[in-house]
Design a protein around this motif. Structure first.
Motif, PDB file in Angstrom:
ATOM      1  N   TRP A  12     -28.726  43.911  54.580  1.00  0.00           N
ATOM      2  CA  TRP A  12     -28.626  44.866  53.482  1.00  0.00           C
ATOM      3  C   TRP A  12     -27.323  45.652  53.605  1.00  0.00           C
ATOM      4  N   LEU A  13     -27.018  46.095  54.803  1.00  0.00           N
ATOM      5  CA  LEU A  13     -25.806  46.879  55.007  1.00  0.00           C
ATOM      6  C   LEU A  13     -24.557  46.064  54.671  1.00  0.00           C
ATOM      7  N   ILE A  14     -24.510  44.810  55.101  1.00  0.00           N
ATOM      8  CA  ILE A  14     -23.339  43.965  54.811  1.00  0.00           C
ATOM      9  C   ILE A  14     -23.214  43.729  53.318  1.00  0.00           C
ATOM     10  N   ALA A  15     -24.344  43.466  52.633  1.00  0.00           N
ATOM     11  CA  ALA A  15     -24.299  43.259  51.182  1.00  0.00           C
ATOM     12  C   ALA A  15     -23.796  44.502  50.460  1.00  0.00           C
ATOM     13  N   ALA A  16     -24.259  45.677  50.899  1.00  0.00           N
ATOM     14  CA  ALA A  16     -23.788  46.916  50.274  1.00  0.00           C
ATOM     15  C   ALA A  16     -22.312  47.139  50.555  1.00  0.00           C
ATOM     16  N   ARG A  17     -21.847  46.752  51.730  1.00  0.00           N
ATOM     17  CA  ARG A  17     -20.423  46.889  52.056  1.00  0.00           C
ATOM     18  C   ARG A  17     -19.573  45.985  51.169  1.00  0.00           C
ATOM     19  N   VAL A  18     -20.095  44.814  50.815  1.00  0.00           N
ATOM     20  CA  VAL A  18     -19.359  43.928  49.905  1.00  0.00           C
ATOM     21  C   VAL A  18     -19.179  44.608  48.551  1.00  0.00           C
ATOM     22  N   LEU A  19     -20.249  45.211  48.021  1.00  0.00           N
ATOM     23  CA  LEU A  19     -20.144  45.930  46.748  1.00  0.00           C
ATOM     24  C   LEU A  19     -19.194  47.121  46.871  1.00  0.00           C
ATOM     25  N   GLN A  20     -19.239  47.781  48.002  1.00  0.00           N
ATOM     26  CA  GLN A  20     -18.334  48.905  48.247  1.00  0.00           C
ATOM     27  C   GLN A  20     -16.882  48.436  48.229  1.00  0.00           C
ATOM     28  N   ALA A  21     -16.635  47.263  48.781  1.00  0.00           N
ATOM     29  CA  ALA A  21     -15.281  46.712  48.797  1.00  0.00           C
ATOM     30  C   ALA A  21     -14.790  46.401  47.392  1.00  0.00           C
ATOM     31  N   VAL A  22     -15.672  45.892  46.541  1.00  0.00           N
ATOM     32  CA  VAL A  22     -15.285  45.606  45.156  1.00  0.00           C
ATOM     33  C   VAL A  22     -14.886  46.902  44.454  1.00  0.00           C
ATOM     34  N   GLY A  23     -15.685  47.956  44.636  1.00  0.00           N
ATOM     35  CA  GLY A  23     -15.345  49.242  44.029  1.00  0.00           C
ATOM     36  C   GLY A  23     -14.033  49.786  44.542  1.00  0.00           C
ATOM     37  N   ALA A  24     -13.806  49.680  45.859  1.00  0.00           N
ATOM     38  CA  ALA A  24     -12.551  50.166  46.435  1.00  0.00           C
ATOM     39  C   ALA A  24     -11.361  49.391  45.903  1.00  0.00           C
ATOM     40  N   ALA A  25     -11.514  48.078  45.763  1.00  0.00           N
ATOM     41  CA  ALA A  25     -10.409  47.256  45.266  1.00  0.00           C
ATOM     42  C   ALA A  25     -10.093  47.571  43.809  1.00  0.00           C
ATOM     43  N   LEU A  26     -11.103  47.895  43.022  1.00  0.00           N
ATOM     44  CA  LEU A  26     -10.858  48.223  41.619  1.00  0.00           C
ATOM     45  C   LEU A  26     -10.155  49.570  41.464  1.00  0.00           C
ATOM     46  N   LEU A  27     -10.553  50.546  42.265  1.00  0.00           N
ATOM     47  CA  LEU A  27     -10.000  51.895  42.043  1.00  0.00           C
ATOM     48  C   LEU A  27      -8.633  52.096  42.685  1.00  0.00           C
ATOM     49  N   THR A  28      -8.292  51.340  43.749  1.00  0.00           N
ATOM     50  CA  THR A  28      -7.057  51.635  44.481  1.00  0.00           C
ATOM     51  C   THR A  28      -5.800  51.373  43.657  1.00  0.00           C
ATOM     52  N   PRO A  29      -5.559  50.156  43.130  1.00  0.00           N
ATOM     53  CA  PRO A  29      -4.342  49.973  42.326  1.00  0.00           C
ATOM     54  C   PRO A  29      -4.371  50.770  41.032  1.00  0.00           C
ATOM     55  N   ALA A  30      -5.573  50.951  40.453  1.00  0.00           N
ATOM     56  CA  ALA A  30      -5.662  51.763  39.239  1.00  0.00           C
ATOM     57  C   ALA A  30      -5.270  53.195  39.526  1.00  0.00           C
ATOM     58  N   SER A  31      -5.667  53.708  40.692  1.00  0.00           N
ATOM     59  CA  SER A  31      -5.318  55.075  41.070  1.00  0.00           C
ATOM     60  C   SER A  31      -3.810  55.266  41.125  1.00  0.00           C
ATOM     61  N   LEU A  32      -3.116  54.367  41.819  1.00  0.00           N
ATOM     62  CA  LEU A  32      -1.667  54.523  41.939  1.00  0.00           C
ATOM     63  C   LEU A  32      -0.973  54.312  40.596  1.00  0.00           C
ATOM     64  N   SER A  33      -1.461  53.374  39.787  1.00  0.00           N
ATOM     65  CA  SER A  33      -0.876  53.172  38.464  1.00  0.00           C
ATOM     66  C   SER A  33      -1.017  54.411  37.594  1.00  0.00           C
ATOM     67  N   ILE A  34      -2.178  55.055  37.660  1.00  0.00           N
ATOM     68  CA  ILE A  34      -2.406  56.288  36.896  1.00  0.00           C
ATOM     69  C   ILE A  34      -1.441  57.375  37.339  1.00  0.00           C
ATOM     70  N   VAL A  35      -1.271  57.511  38.643  1.00  0.00           N
ATOM     71  CA  VAL A  35      -0.374  58.535  39.182  1.00  0.00           C
ATOM     72  C   VAL A  35       1.059  58.278  38.745  1.00  0.00           C
ATOM     73  N   LEU A  36       1.515  57.054  38.866  1.00  0.00           N
ATOM     74  CA  LEU A  36       2.900  56.738  38.520  1.00  0.00           C
ATOM     75  C   LEU A  36       3.172  56.906  37.034  1.00  0.00           C
ATOM     76  N   ALA A  37       2.202  56.559  36.199  1.00  0.00           N
ATOM     77  CA  ALA A  37       2.384  56.707  34.768  1.00  0.00           C
ATOM     78  C   ALA A  37       2.460  58.162  34.339  1.00  0.00           C
TER      79      ALA A  37
END
Length: 431
Positions: A111-136
């Motif tokens: 269960w913990l590993i499966a939740a970590r996979v979902l956590q990784a997807v969320g982190a990957a989505l927000l990280t480049p979007a975060s920097l793009s928002i800041v730069l814009a």
């Protein structure tokens, strides 16, 4: 973490202060970095919390996250460019905090590993979007400083993560290493929905290359599995050889697919650019060194010098904290004098610090004399990694290039991290 600065991002339409946008987006990036570094400190408590699991099984709490995060970073940047940075950012934050809650409630390793996979997807989505928002949000002439400040926020999280993780684990237990993400993420989500403006699409919408992503995850995951289980009694040498060969074949198939697919996960044409090739090679080498350095520092403090978790976290903190002032000063100076002297000087300083840690510290604790020089290593990281790729490709789809730049480096560098999470005794020296 390497960061690339675009040249062709549209400036903000309104003449309002960009700093509220910066802090909203940076809080989410802080969250991702804090979570990762806290788990370095919480890893021992996690293993104790699941006594029925082997060390190799528990290593996938970190490894599964890293594989998926690195692979998802590559398409996530493009999704932010083509589907709206605010939309992708808010969805990523929501997924990250929901998965964090699932991690804290996990009753089994699976269960913990499966939740970590979902956590990784969320982190990957927000990280480049975060920097793009800041730069814009900032004009072109302030972007070098902005990138450095954004990186400094992540550096601050890396500084407080080990000590905070140690404190949390020792006082309220390992689930709170994940639950602490909930109020921070909720704050970023609440203010982001109110303050952020949606970006105009940066180019034609591209389909997500599911085939390429699957091949990439299988390639890296299989090789990682072979490394992690190398000394496991449950796997034979022939079985691990088959697993490693599967990873190699999947990697070759991924390259062949990317060369012919209509919308490949990785645009191989990018590697025709000398700047892009050089930036990725440098990011790769630093990613390998940094991934191994962080774990080696923490385990050396605990297993060789016999520091407690809290002591080890505090001992490591001065180095990452140094990133903040160095990033601010470097961002200003690099904008005026160019990046080359800082990149070369930072790389040489980092190499010198590595030699120091290889040759000097011994088995007797001597923190002020032998170890506080970690600050020099982190200054080298700050000078080098935060500037890698700046002044690179002239593309409007910055998120895609940024995600590819970091994702490719992570996918290879994490293989060295897997070596550190294998159930073997840590090395006697941090070098």
């Amino acid at each position: 973490m390497s960061i690339a600065t675009p040249v062709a991002i549209e400036p903000p339409a309104r003449r309002t202060s960009p700093w509220p946008v910066f802090w909203v987006a940076s809080v989410a990036a802080f969250l991702v970095s804090l979570d990762s570094t806290m788990l370095y400190a919480a890893f021992g408590a996690l293993r104790a919390g699941f006594p029925q699991a082997t060390a190799a099984d528990m290593s996938w709490v970190l490894n599964a996250y890293t594989v998926v995060y690195a692979a998802m970073l590559i398409p996530a940047g493009g999704l932010a460019d083509t589907h709206g940075r605010k939309r992708v950012f808010l969805f990523g934050v929501t997924l990250f905090i929901a998965a964090s809650a699932a991690c804290g409630l996990a009753g089994s390793v699976g269960w913990l590993i499966a939740a970590r996979v979902l956590q990784a997807v969320g982190a990957a989505l927000l990280t480049p979007a975060s920097l793009s928002i800041v730069l814009a949000a900032f004009p072109q002439e302030k972007r070098a400083l902005t990138v450095s400040l954004w990186g400094a926020v992540a550096g601050f999280a890396a500084a407080v993560g080990p000590s905070l993780g140690s404190l949390v684990v020792e006082t309220v237990g390992w689930p709170w290493a994940f639950f602490i993400n909930l109020p921070i993420g909720a704050l970023s989500l609440w203010r982001g929905a109110a303050l952020l403006g949606e970006s105009a699409p940066g180019g034609p919408r591209r389909r997500v290359d599911g085939v390429g992503m699957t091949l990439l995850i299988v390639a890296v995951g299989a090789v990682a599995l072979a490394i992690v289980e190398l000394e496991s009694p449950t796997w034979t040498a022939s079985e691990l050889a088959v697993v490693a060969a599967t990873g190699a074949l999947a990697g070759a198939a991924f390259i062949a697919w990317a060369a012919r697919a209509r919308d490949p996960l990785v645009d191989l044409g990018l590697f025709r650019h000398a700047t892009f090739r050089a930036a990725n090679a440098a990011t790769l080498s630093f990613g390998i060194a940094f991934a191994m350095m962080f774990f080696a520092f923490f385990f050396y403090m605990g297993t060789v010098w016999h520091y407690s978790q809290a002591q080890a976290g505090l001992a490591i903190a001065p180095g990452p904290l140094t990133v903040i002032p160095v990033a601010i000063v470097t961002g200003r100076l690099a904008g005026r004098h160019g990046h080359r002297p800082f990149l070369v000087g930072g790389a040489l300083l980092y190499a010198a610090a590595g030699l120091w840690f290889l040759l000097v510290p011994g088995t007797e604790p001597a923190y002020l004399r032998d170890w506080l020089r970690q600050v020099g290593a982190v200054i080298g990281v700050a000078l080098t990694v935060m500037l890698l790729g700046q002044g690179g490709l002239q593309r409007h789809d910055f998120g895609a290039v940024y995600g590819l730049h970091i994702g490719l480096a992570l996918l290879t560098a994490l293989l060295c991290l897997f070596v550190n999470t294998r159930p073997a005794a840590p090395a006697a020296r941090p070098g």
